[in-house]
Design a protein around this motif. Structure first.
Motif, mmCIF file in Angstrom:
data_model
loop_
_atom_site.group_PDB
_atom_site.id
_atom_site.type_symbol
_atom_site.label_atom_id
_atom_site.label_comp_id
_atom_site.label_asym_id
_atom_site.label_seq_id
_atom_site.Cartn_x
_atom_site.Cartn_y
_atom_site.Cartn_z
ATOM 1 N N ARG A 1 0.839 -1.205 0.000
ATOM 2 C CA ARG A 1 0.000 0.000 0.000
ATOM 3 C C ARG A 1 0.875 1.256 0.000
ATOM 4 O O ARG A 1 0.494 2.277 -0.559
ATOM 5 N N SER A 2 2.036 1.166 0.644
ATOM 6 C CA SER A 2 2.932 2.324 0.682
ATOM 7 C C SER A 2 3.837 2.395 -0.546
ATOM 8 O O SER A 2 4.561 3.377 -0.732
ATOM 9 N N GLN A 3 3.787 1.333 -1.391
ATOM 10 C CA GLN A 3 4.657 1.276 -2.570
ATOM 11 C C GLN A 3 3.900 1.487 -3.875
ATOM 12 O O GLN A 3 4.497 1.410 -4.953
#
Length: 371
Positions: free
Chosen positions: A35-37
């Protein structure tokens, strides 16, 4: 277009299907990182990657164990360490569980075995008559949320693969007895081990007619996990003497009721056990771990269409970059083309970046579409 269920069944029987289901699973910790990538927060990862939404469902709600089992399960138990729960199951196995696992609802097996079941012949004699075919006690939801009647209602007209679990010949016993105790019993008291297998086999033959008469299951399946990276936990000779005839009786029963697919699931290097499974009527095998030497190309070359396969893609390749992904998918592609094979990672990903997983899924979807 065929349903996912119809495609799976046809592939498992080496028949032509409209498409190959795209099965994969991503562990929650990787999804959190992805999700952060770049994985959108508001999109389901299965939709994003084009993964088949409904995976095969295994009904594991038939109790093949002793009922009621050992008496006084809560008596004479040692004090557990702080943060743990200790308990004794129907077989007599004493296990430790993290309390957090129990609270989270995902601790299905003992985290640590304190005492394996059936340490001696007297332990077995105390429960050997507890394998009676009382269907009302044997059928249910393993999570305890629904009755058999409610499950049947849910499964009406199902379009996903529905799997009926048979009695494990090796894996469950290894779990209940504890590995060391089980290994010793194979040599110190193989008659007792065989008696346990036979009690469960007879129980299955007595109660499974209800399952296949009331639900249209797609296969009979045995969970075994009876091998490590360097080979099986018992000799092929002992396996074929103790387990193979009982697989055969259950496979023959299932086929006499119209079933066609009889499957086994075992981790590790199972190559030495495959001949015994084939003699026992098995014709579908997964997950086929490449790390343990299970090469689907070599297996197809050796056995031809004796059994179909699922899994077989090295879970480590995806975390090793695009060249490793290309090598792995190029390697298995001839078997995908040959049929009778549904490729997917043999287990959950240990680690992988979002970009590499995107590349893996793009390459894999192109491979499936090219067949």
């Amino acid at each position: 277009m065929m349903t996912e269920r119809e495609c799976y069944r046809r592939i498992a029987l080496f028949q032509k299907a409209d498409y190959i289901p795209n099965y994969e699973q991503a562990p929650p910790e990787l999804l959190h990182a992805w999700r952060s990538q770049g994985l959108p927060a508001d999109v389901d990862y299965q939709d994003f990657f084009g993964i088949t939404r409904k995976r095969p469902e295994t009904f594991r709600g038939i109790d093949y164990g002793p009922i009621p089992g050992v008496p006084d399960r809560d008596r004479n138990l040692p004090e557990p360490p702080e943060g743990f729960h200790i308990g004794r199951d129907a077989w007599g196995r004493v296990g430790l569980w993290h309390k957090k696992e129990l609270d989270d609802g995902y601790a299905s097996n003992a985290h640590t075995i304190v005492r394996g079941a059936l340490q001696n012949r007297s332990d077995w004699e105390a429960i050997r008559d507890h394998f009676q075919p009382d269907i009302e006690q044997r059928y249910g939801d393993p999570k305890g949320k629904k009755t058999w009647e409610q499950l049947k209602q849910d499964w009406q007209g199902h379009e996903h693969v529905l799997i009926l679990e048979g009695p494990s010949m090796v894996g469950d016993l290894r779990m209940e007895l504890g590995f060391e105790n089980y290994a010793l019993k194979l040599y110190d008291d193989p008659e007792m081990v065989e008696q346990v297998m036979e009690a469960r086999t007879q129980l299955a033959l007595a109660i499974l007619d209800k399952a296949v008469a009331e639900v249209d299951f797609d296969m009979l399946w045995f969970w075994e996990d009876c091998a490590f990276r360097n080979g099986p936990i018992l000799s092929p000779e002992m396996f074929e003497r103790l387990a193979t005839p009982r697989y055969k009786r259950l496979a023959d029963w299932y086929r006499s009721r119209g079933g066609e697919i009889v499957a086994v699931d075992s981790d590790g290097d199972i190559r030495k056990l495959i001949p015994g499974w084939l003699k026992g009527g098995i014709n579908h095998i997964w997950p086929l771990e490449p790390f343990s030497g299970m090469d689907v190309v070599a297996l197809r070359g050796e056995y031809g269409q004796a059994f179909s396969m699922r899994g077989g893609v090295d879970k480590f390749c995806v975390g090793q970059g695009r060249e490793a992904i290309d090598r792995e998918l190029d390697h298995v592609f001839p078997v995908v083309q040959d049929g009778g094979f549904i490729p997917h990672l043999d287990h959950h990903l240990p680690t992988c970046t979002f970009d590499d997983y995107c590349y893996y899924m793009e390459r894999k979807k192109a491979m499936l579409a090219a067949v």
